[in-house]
Design an enzyme around this catalytic site. Structure first.
Site, short mmCIF file in Angstrom:
data_model
loop_
_atom_site.label_atom_id
_atom_site.label_comp_id
_atom_site.label_asym_id
_atom_site.label_seq_id
_atom_site.Cartn_x
_atom_site.Cartn_y
_atom_site.Cartn_z
N GLY A 48 -9.86 22.69 58.07
CA GLY A 48 -9.17 23.84 58.07
C GLY A 48 -8.91 24.77 56.89
N CYS A 78 -10.54 19.75 68.50
CA CYS A 78 -10.27 20.21 66.95
C CYS A 78 -10.01 21.56 67.31
CB CYS A 78 -11.13 19.99 66.17
SG CYS A 78 -11.19 20.59 64.59
N CYS A 186 -2.85 22.36 66.11
CA CYS A 186 -3.83 21.61 65.69
C CYS A 186 -3.67 20.37 66.29
CB CYS A 186 -3.71 21.57 64.19
SG CYS A 186 -4.47 20.08 63.36
N HIS A 188 -4.04 17.27 65.05
CA HIS A 188 -3.35 16.28 64.48
C HIS A 188 -1.68 16.33 64.25
CE1 HIS A 188 -6.89 16.19 61.90
NE2 HIS A 188 -6.59 15.19 61.38
#
Ligand code: DGL
Length: 260
Positions: A48, A78, A186, A188
């Site tokens: 990123g 992603c 994102c 994550h």
């Protein structure tokens, strides 16, 4: 997409690290006979904060590795890699390529007339893909862009204290401005839902994982292949048995979207 000599077909799932496991976790709950090949490019993460060209190069390299392992379709789990590379990959690769999209539309619809906040990496915030999405939704001026660089790496390390410190700082502005719709742009950050709500209980959280899975299942016609799925997980720069694998298994098994 059809099976090859009766074997379950393989779908490659990639991310810069652990984030894509939040999508793989969902895929593995579905009743389809598919083998998921997960590739987390930990050796080169985070993506990123890199240049678009670098993210494209890295993502292409991971996709070629998945194709060599027999993937018949690829999911770029992603947002960063999707923003930087999806259009080129679809031109270059011979298999269907799916990607992520920040869940801006549901957040705007649920908060009419209000601002919403987008948590994402620098690449996702700056790429044309987001600009096009915002203009298609006439969302100019309604989105508070929250830079989150460093947060994904803390997730990859399983550093719960660091992620909490990052999240607290990132949420300062939306809390002060009373912006309640938070888009987790994102993969994550999907693992941080419980942490985020403990810091900002009034927040409404939106992520693109479910929409992406629905689109992939429908596009590939997976319902034609009822059965059980299997998954194989690989991280660059990490050998089997390393702590990353046990952490990845923990994330895959985490059901409450609580960061272990
Ligand atoms: N998980 C990724 C995303 O959805 C990328 C995080 C990173 O490598 O910076 O953007």
């Amino acid at each position: 997409m059809e099976k090859k000599d009766g074997a379950p077909f393989k779908i490659g799932v990639m991310d810069s690290g652990m984030g894509g496991l939040s999508v793989l976790r969902h895929l593995c709950t579905l009743p389809f006979e598919v083998e998921y090949l997960y590739y987390g490019d930990l050796a080169n993460s985070p993506y990123g904060e890199k240049s678009t060209e670098e993210v494209l190069r890295l993502t292409l390299s991971v996709c070629h590795s998945l194709l060599e392992k027999g993937a018949s379709a690829i999911l770029i789990a992603c947002n960063t890699a999707t923003s930087a590379a999806a259009a080129d990959l679809r031109k270059e690769l011979s298999v269907p390529v799916f990607g992520m999209e920040p869940a801006i539309k549901p957040a705007l619809l649920a908060h009419p007339g209000e601002k919403i906040a987008l948590l994402a990496t620098s690449v996702t915030h700056r790429e044309e893909k987001l600009r096009n999405l915002k203009s298609s939704l006439d969302a100019e001026g309604r989105i508070l862009h929250l830079e989150c660089d460093g947060l994904a790496s803390a997730v990859d390390r399983g550093d719960a204290q660091r992620t909490r410190d990052f999240v607290r700082t990132i949420l300062d502005v939306p809390k002060k401005e009373g912006v309640r719709g938070l888009v987790l742009g994102c993969t994550h950050y999907v693992f941080l839902k419980k942490q985020i709500l403990s810091i900002y209980p009034k927040a409404d959280l939106y992520d693109g994982n479910e929409g992406t899975v629905r689109h992939l299942v429908a596009s590939l016609g997976l319902e034609r292949f009822p059965g059980n799925s299997t998954s194989r997980i690989h991280f660059s720069g990490v050998s089997e048995g390393d702590i990353a694998y046990s952490f990845a298994k923990k994330l895959l098994d985490s059901t409450e979207e609580n960061f272990p």
